[in-house]
Enzyme design. Structure first.
Site, short mmCIF file in Angstrom:
data_model
loop_
_atom_site.label_atom_id
_atom_site.label_comp_id
_atom_site.label_asym_id
_atom_site.label_seq_id
_atom_site.Cartn_x
_atom_site.Cartn_y
_atom_site.Cartn_z
CG HIS A 29 -1.69 -1.27 1.39
ND1 HIS A 29 -2.63 -1.74 0.49
CD2 HIS A 29 -1.60 -2.22 2.35
CE1 HIS A 29 -3.11 -2.90 0.90
NE2 HIS A 29 -2.49 -3.23 2.02
CB SER A 152 16.75 19.00 -19.84
OG SER A 152 16.05 20.22 -20.01
#
Length: 328
Positions: A29, A152
């Protein structure tokens, strides 16, 4: 495809064995559960891929067959000899013959695309794990990096997870092909070129996407870098709270499972909610002090002492993965 799958299985087998003892926090979870090893995590990936390999091999007898029944599949022009001809062609090609060689049967094609989608999903899971756990806040792994690679056009510092991104994107597109196939396969009558033409495109696109996924997955599994120190730090970030189950099991031998769970739960919540060191909370409790020595308690708080069969499972599945890969 077999060659790339073989390499992926070999890469993962090497990784599982290499990291069989590398302790990390297991998660359920999204939250810390109990400790495992990175090798165990990799063994899960291997086991799913082995199921996909078995699935693809099993579907071959339905997906790759001979079809020589004529326009509607009833051997109208050839009669009984047509069946013999189809069987002979199947024998020459070492392929099964279709029971009814109808051009309106497309379920084997859908099943094959589904099998590819499931394999893509196995590799997608690896890609998602790498993509998410390589972010700086986790820092557990990183993709292989070649000097000079630009991440980038504007941010010089960027080193992006390019391989995993490609796996994720292409896998998601491959999933979409199965639903198109289901709609197309449900066309009426004995043949429909709109359905046939669509399936030609679906199969071609599925193979192209699967090939791209496999190429990226092979490089990713071969060049993946595991940051062991960061894994250790993350495993200890809860100050050994993750080992509460381990402590509870020792308590259970002396005071019973229910009482042990209640006691350890209360102490764990006290540590979590008050932000006190878990060790300090434990030693402040009379029942804990009366039950364990300081040395025993410290041993129970070490993540490496509660990894179960993680290491052994990693090594066992690595061997299975290598064995299956060698047969591809």
């Amino acid at each position: 495809m077999d060659c790339l799958l073989k390499d992926i299985l070999f890469n993962l087998a090497d990784l599982a064995e290499k990291e069989a003892e590398t302790v990390m926090a297991g998660r359920t979870h999204g939250k810390h559960a109990i400790p495992i090893t990175y090798g165990y995590k990799v063994s899960v990936w291997i086991s799913e891929i082995l199921m996909s390999v078995e699935r693809i091999q099993e579907i071959e007898k339905r997906a790759f067959t001979t079809m020589m029944g004529g326009a509607v599949g009833a051997f109208n022009s050839t009669g009984k000899i047509g069946i013999s001809v189809q069987n002979r062609v199947a024998e020459i090609l070492d392929m099964p013959a279709m029971m009814i060689p109808s051009r309106n049967i497309s379920s084997p094609k859908i099943e094959y695309i589904n099998c590819l989608a499931l394999l893509a999903n196995n590799l997608h899971k690896i890609g998602e794990e790498v993509f998410q756990t390589s972010i700086e806040e986790f820092g557990k792994v990183s993709e292989g990096f070649s000097k000079g690679t630009v991440g980038s056009s504007t941010m010089p510092h960027k080193i992006n997870p390019k391989l995993s991104k490609g796996i994720i994107a292409n896998a998601q597109k491959l999933y979409s092909l199965t639903s198109v196939g289901y709609y197309s396969a449900a066309r009426p009558f004995e043949a429909d070129s709109t359905s046939n033409m669509l399936f030609d495109g679906l199969m071609t696109e599925a193979w192209e996407l699967m090939t791209e996924i496999l190429i990226r997955a092979e490089e990713l599994t071969r060049t993946l870098t595991i940051h062991r120190e960061r894994l250790r730090q993350n495993a200890e970030i809860n100050q050994s709270l993750d080992n509460s189950e381990y402590i509870m099991m020792f308590f259970a031998q002396r005071i019973g499972k229910d009482k042990a769970h209640e006691l350890v739960y209360e102490l764990a919540m006290e540590s979590e909610l008050t932000k006190q060191n878990y060790h300090d909370v434990l030693v402040a409790n009379e029942d804990v002090r009366a039950t364990f020595t300081e040395e025993e308690l410290l041993a129970m708080l070490k993540p490496k002492n509660h990894i179960g069969l993680s290491s052994q499972l990693a090594k066992d599945i690595a061997q299975k993965g290598r064995a299956v890969g060698s047969q591809l």
